[in-house]
Design an enzyme around this catalytic site. Sequence first.
Site, PDB file in Angstrom:
ATOM      1  N   HIS A 159      -5.577  -9.726  -4.746  1.00  0.00           N
ATOM      2  CA  HIS A 159      -5.494  -9.358  -6.167  1.00  0.00           C
ATOM      3  C   HIS A 159      -6.309  -8.092  -6.370  1.00  0.00           C
ATOM      4  O   HIS A 159      -7.413  -7.965  -5.829  1.00  0.00           O
ATOM      5  CB  HIS A 159      -6.040 -10.514  -7.017  1.00  0.00           C
ATOM      6  N   ARG A 209       3.601  -9.850  -8.600  1.00  0.00           N
ATOM      7  CA  ARG A 209       3.254 -10.899  -9.577  1.00  0.00           C
ATOM      8  C   ARG A 209       3.102 -10.248 -10.942  1.00  0.00           C
ATOM      9  O   ARG A 209       2.116  -9.575 -11.211  1.00  0.00           O
ATOM     10  CB  ARG A 209       1.931 -11.582  -9.183  1.00  0.00           C
ATOM     11  N   TYR A 261     -16.149 -14.207 -47.117  1.00  0.00           N
ATOM     12  CA  TYR A 261     -17.523 -14.466 -46.681  1.00  0.00           C
ATOM     13  C   TYR A 261     -18.319 -13.172 -46.532  1.00  0.00           C
ATOM     14  O   TYR A 261     -17.859 -12.219 -45.918  1.00  0.00           O
ATOM     15  CB  TYR A 261     -17.534 -15.188 -45.332  1.00  0.00           C
ATOM     16  N   ARG A 272     -13.707 -12.391  -6.261  1.00  0.00           N
ATOM     17  CA  ARG A 272     -13.490 -13.599  -7.056  1.00  0.00           C
ATOM     18  C   ARG A 272     -12.986 -14.643  -6.074  1.00  0.00           C
ATOM     19  O   ARG A 272     -13.702 -14.974  -5.143  1.00  0.00           O
ATOM     20  CB  ARG A 272     -12.508 -13.264  -8.191  1.00  0.00           C
ATOM     21  N   CYS A 322     -11.228 -15.265 -42.121  1.00  0.00           N
ATOM     22  CA  CYS A 322     -11.769 -16.632 -42.170  1.00  0.00           C
ATOM     23  C   CYS A 322     -11.104 -17.484 -41.079  1.00  0.00           C
ATOM     24  O   CYS A 322     -10.203 -17.036 -40.390  1.00  0.00           O
ATOM     25  CB  CYS A 322     -11.507 -17.263 -43.533  1.00  0.00           C
ATOM     26  N   ASP A 365      -9.077 -19.988 -41.420  1.00  0.00           N
ATOM     27  CA  ASP A 365      -7.687 -20.348 -41.733  1.00  0.00           C
ATOM     28  C   ASP A 365      -6.983 -19.350 -42.641  1.00  0.00           C
ATOM     29  O   ASP A 365      -5.836 -19.565 -43.006  1.00  0.00           O
ATOM     30  CB  ASP A 365      -7.652 -21.715 -42.426  1.00  0.00           C
ATOM     31  N   LYS A 387       1.030 -18.543 -16.664  1.00  0.00           N
ATOM     32  CA  LYS A 387      -0.230 -19.265 -16.933  1.00  0.00           C
ATOM     33  C   LYS A 387      -0.583 -19.105 -18.412  1.00  0.00           C
ATOM     34  O   LYS A 387      -0.014 -18.240 -19.102  1.00  0.00           O
ATOM     35  CB  LYS A 387      -1.341 -18.699 -16.043  1.00  0.00           C
TER      36      LYS A 387
HETATM   37  C1  LIG Z   1      -2.804 -13.333 -14.140  1.00  0.00           C
HETATM   38  C2  LIG Z   1      -2.526 -12.873 -12.771  1.00  0.00           C
HETATM   39  C3  LIG Z   1      -1.528 -11.927 -12.509  1.00  0.00           C
HETATM   40  C4  LIG Z   1      -0.737 -11.231 -13.602  1.00  0.00           C
HETATM   41  O1  LIG Z   1      -1.430 -10.103 -14.066  1.00  0.00           O
HETATM   42  P1  LIG Z   1      -0.736  -9.107 -15.128  1.00  0.00           P
HETATM   43  O2  LIG Z   1      -1.720  -8.015 -15.270  1.00  0.00           O
HETATM   44  O3  LIG Z   1      -0.557  -9.888 -16.377  1.00  0.00           O
HETATM   45  O4  LIG Z   1       0.549  -8.678 -14.525  1.00  0.00           O
HETATM   46  C5  LIG Z   1      -1.254 -11.627 -11.196  1.00  0.00           C
HETATM   47  N1  LIG Z   1      -1.951 -12.193 -10.193  1.00  0.00           N
HETATM   48  C6  LIG Z   1      -2.940 -13.078 -10.405  1.00  0.00           C
HETATM   49  C7  LIG Z   1      -3.669 -13.658  -9.256  1.00  0.00           C
HETATM   50  C8  LIG Z   1      -3.271 -13.434 -11.695  1.00  0.00           C
HETATM   51  O5  LIG Z   1      -4.257 -14.311 -11.906  1.00  0.00           O
END
Ligand SMILES: *Cc1c(COP(=O)(O)O)cnc(C)c1O
Length: 370
Positions: free
Chosen positions: A163, A219, A262, A134, A309, A311, A36
């Site tokens: 998760h 994951r 700045y 979530r 800055c 850029d 992602k």
């Molecule tokens: C982004 C994400 C992950 C990956 O998490 P990491 O900490 O980068 O390994 C796994 N599961 C879900 C649902 C996520 O959104």
Amino acid sequence: MSRPTYAEIDLAALRHNCRTLRDRVGPGVRILGVVKADGYGHGAVEAGRAMAGAGIDMLGVAIVEEGVALRVHGIRTPILVMGLTPDDEAAAAIEYGLTPTVDGPATAEPLERRAAAKRVTLAVHLKIDTGMNRLGVRAEEAADAARAVAACPHLTVAGAYTHLACADSPDDAVSAEQLARFAQALDRLRAAGIRPEVVHAANSSALLRAPESHFDMVRAGLALYGVHPCEAVRDVPLRPVMSLVTHVVATKRVRAGEGVSYGHQWRAGRDALVGVLPIGYADGYPRALSNRAQVRVGGRLAPVVGAVCMDMVLVDLTDVPEAAPGLEVTLIEADPASPLSAAALAGTAGAIPYEILTGIGKRVPRVYRG
Ligand SMILES: *Cc1c(COP(=O)(O)O)cnc(C)c1O
């Protein structure tokens, strides 16, 4: 045209990390590589291709559009969409062979309708919320939700997952509670006759710290990109995939007492030579690093001076004898022990490495090696 600023992406390091995680989980556990947010800033297509080539079993994206982009570029690996699929993206999810996430009948319905119209059966994964609070159906209601999804004639509950909220916390007691709730929910699913083929829970931290979280699949995001997701797993031999390089475009002699950039946040304490780098916060080099970070130039560390800055970034090159336009400068180093690692910079910026990597902007070309 080649820009003096680029992110170097070491695909050999990415493949090494794939193998390292494979060794950790053993042969019986599948690995989903999370790509992602443009592969955490590394380029989703290139990262996804390298992962698929290294035997990663599934890819994970947040939104349908990201999955479609992988398919358009010829990636055939199964793709899990980890966010919910809005009504008007359901058709694309099916057309491009993505695996959507559902949390119950309401999110399943548009997918069922489109799948029925196309006369296909669509595999979906059920997201179960065990404490992140979530996405996902609450664990107590998971069996009812699974039954309702399974009752859709054109959907199969191929996966179930949760998760973890605190897998990277130093003294994580929450993951154990979440995994217990997850196990209960899975028991109730089985009692209702629903046996998802792929059960998964672990992100990078849990993968490396908590083997009991592995189930059928893990994951992995950050760890695949070679950044340690927490201190507890420092010893894992990961190789950072991204480094960020630029070149001095101009130098400026500044007299003692003069301010730069700045707000004149930095004043020269002596007659100084300031180097101008063609990268700024619009490229993802955080403004929070103003006056705080360092860069590597001519083998030495040189401090960032004054405000970052949009850029440009200014650095003090007074002690760099070879300072001149054209000199190469490294802002992020692919070395976990370096003060210029993504993790160290994140610490300095009050950010997390995820933010640093995903923040590297579109204007910065990615150069692939290995
Ligand atoms: C982004 C994400 C992950 C990956 O998490 P990491 O900490 O980068 O390994 C796994 N599961 C879900 C649902 C996520 O959104």
